[in-house]
Design a protein around this motif. Structure first.
Motif: not given
Length: 319
Positions: A179, A181-185, A235-236
């Protein structure tokens, strides 16, 4: 009799030794497998032999099957393009090749390159056997190719699985994706038996994209191992929020303080005593005389007085 009993106890407690093949046996079996699939044999390299043997001994010393070295380095840090390891109780060479290395990832190490250098190492710890096969690619890629049906059935020690060397690539859907990560990566930890092709397909990206995201992978000689973490998505990029512009509020009309009327107390009127006339004379109207009559009377009196004054003055002048 006691000596014989003690001798028997010593025999009972003597640890059993693993029935392992040698490093030369492992290379010979690998090259025989390559020949059965119309591939040239790997050439033995002294440096790879030393590295593979050292790593097998390290695994036996810690009792663990791992690609990481004692100093934390990986196979790629030692000029190894691909590495297969196998461990098991009384594990034979054939059991390693045709049982533990039948998945697409390990099979590509043996049957992928068209030519290459090889080194092998074997170490034991009691009944446990630790094999290491180190390959340096010279030509061709580490891509999976379905092996031909081998005439030889894998032979394993009692209790070890036995299978015909005809591995099939695991479907990409069998790979458990991570899934975000918190930063979108998104990252993926390689599990046993997974290939780069399968990982890329599972996440919906191409193999070149996977290489571009991971500089540690060499497209010409990709070295990857179980437990290695790959980057799947960057990351996003956060959308910059506009800087807040301070707009001063419109001036608020200030109301002048309302004066509260102060009640002025009127002085209490003081009664002023007015002196009344001692004799109240009747007005002309009271006696029935008109004002006109009074006026004529006043004029007449004045005229009489004037005549008297004039006569009086004449008399004094004559005398």
């Amino acid at each position: 009799m006691c000596v014989a009993l003690l001798a028997g106890l010593q025999v009972i407690h003597q640890p059993a030794l693993a029935q392992a093949g040698s490093a030369a046996d492992l290379i010979a079996a690998v090259n025989a497998y390559r020949a059965a699939n119309d591939l040239a044999p790997y050439e033995v390299d002294g440096a790879l032999m030393s590295e593979a043997q050292s790593h097998s001994e390290y695994q036996a010393s810690i009792g663990q099957c791992t690609h990481l070295r004692a100093d934390g380095s990986s196979p790629g840090d030692h000029s190894i393009s691909a590495e297969n390891i196998a461990c098991g109780q009384n594990l034979s060479v054939e059991g390693a090749i045709y049982s533990q290395w039948t998945d697409a990832l390990h099979s590509a190490t043996i049957l992928g390159p068209t030519s290459g250098l090889v080194g092998a190492g074997v170490a034991t710890d009691g009944e446990m056997v630790y094999y290491t096969l180190a390959v340096k690619r010279l030509s061709g890629d580490f891509t999976y190719r379905a092996p031909k049906q081998a005439a030889q059935q894998a032979t394993a020690a009692p209790g070890q699985p036995s299978s015909t060397p005809n591995p099939q690539a695991a479907p990409a859907g069998a790979i458990l994706t991570s899934t975000p990560n918190a930063d979108g990566s998104v990252t993926h930890k390689i599990r046993y038996g997974e290939t780069l092709v399968q990982i890329a397909q599972a996440y919906g990206i191409t193999l070149p994209e996977l290489y571009a995201l991971n500089n540690i992978l060499d497209p010409n000689a990709p070295v990857y191992y179980e437990g290695q973490v790959l980057l799947i998505r960057l990351p996003s990029t956060a959308t910059p929020s506009p800087s807040p512009t301070f707009t001063p509020p419109p001036p608020t009309r200030t109301r002048a303080p309302t004066r509260t009327p102060t009640q002025v107390l009127s002085p209490t009127p003081t009664a002023t005593a007015t002196r009344g006339a001692l004799i109240s004379l009747p007005s002309p109207e009271d006696v029935g005389i008109s004002r006109k009559t009074i006026g004529y009377a006043v004029i007449a009196v004045c005229a009489v007085g004037f005549v008297l004054v004039l006569v009086s003055g004449l008399r004094k002048g004559k005398g």
